[in-house]
Design a protein around this motif. Structure first.
Motif: not given
Ligand SMILES: [Fe+2]
Ligand SMILES: [Fe+2]
Length: 147
Positions: A14, A47, A51, A106, A110
């Motif tokens: 991130h 990514h 996930e 987003h 998380e």
């Molecule tokens: Fe993520």
């Protein structure tokens, strides 16, 4: 290499993307922008796959928190739609701005909701998951093809 947990590994991704978006904004010309946009799209695509394949199922199994996982998957889908447009488009600035905003939202979910819950969940081996995420990430990066 010191052992890291899966949440730290994902949040490192991130942070990398946050830096790339900042670079994109201050990029001096269109070719640099397009290069950075491709890189951002690749990082985000890989990514999202790790996930979805590894982290979310493990999180779901340990927490039964399907609300958060469904929301995350919808947000991934929105990002994927934008990425597809960016990867074959030429007027990418407005799309990149929308993608950045969507990703900021987003990532915040998380960081502030899912990862703290994952860290508290019994039955999630975050160190083993980190190793799986890393292996799969390397594999996907090596084979990445833009859409
Ligand atoms: Fe993520
Ligand atoms: Fe995500």
């Amino acid at each position: 290499m010191t052992q890291q947990d899966a949440c730290t590994l994902l949040d490192t991704d991130h942070q990398k993307v946050e830096r790339l978006f900042a670079e994109y904004q201050s990029a001096p010309n269109a070719s640099k922008k397009s290069q950075l946009a491709q890189k951002i799209c690749m990082e985000l695509t890989v990514h999202a796959i790790i996930e979805e394949e590894i982290f979310y199922p493990a999180y779901l199994a340990a927490t039964r928190d399907d609300t958060l996982v469904e929301e995350a998957q919808e947000e991934h889908q929105q990002a994927k739609d934008l990425i597809a447009e960016i990867e074959d488009g030429d007027k990418i600035d407005p799309l990149m701005a929308r993608l950045q905003k969507a990703i900021e939202h987003h990532v915040k979910d998380e960081r502030t909701e899912m990862f703290p819950k994952a860290r508290k969940a019994a039955g999630m081996d975050l160190v083993a998951l980190a190793a799986q995420l890393e292996t799969r990430k390397q594999e996907l990066m090596a084979n990445y093809q833009p859409v």
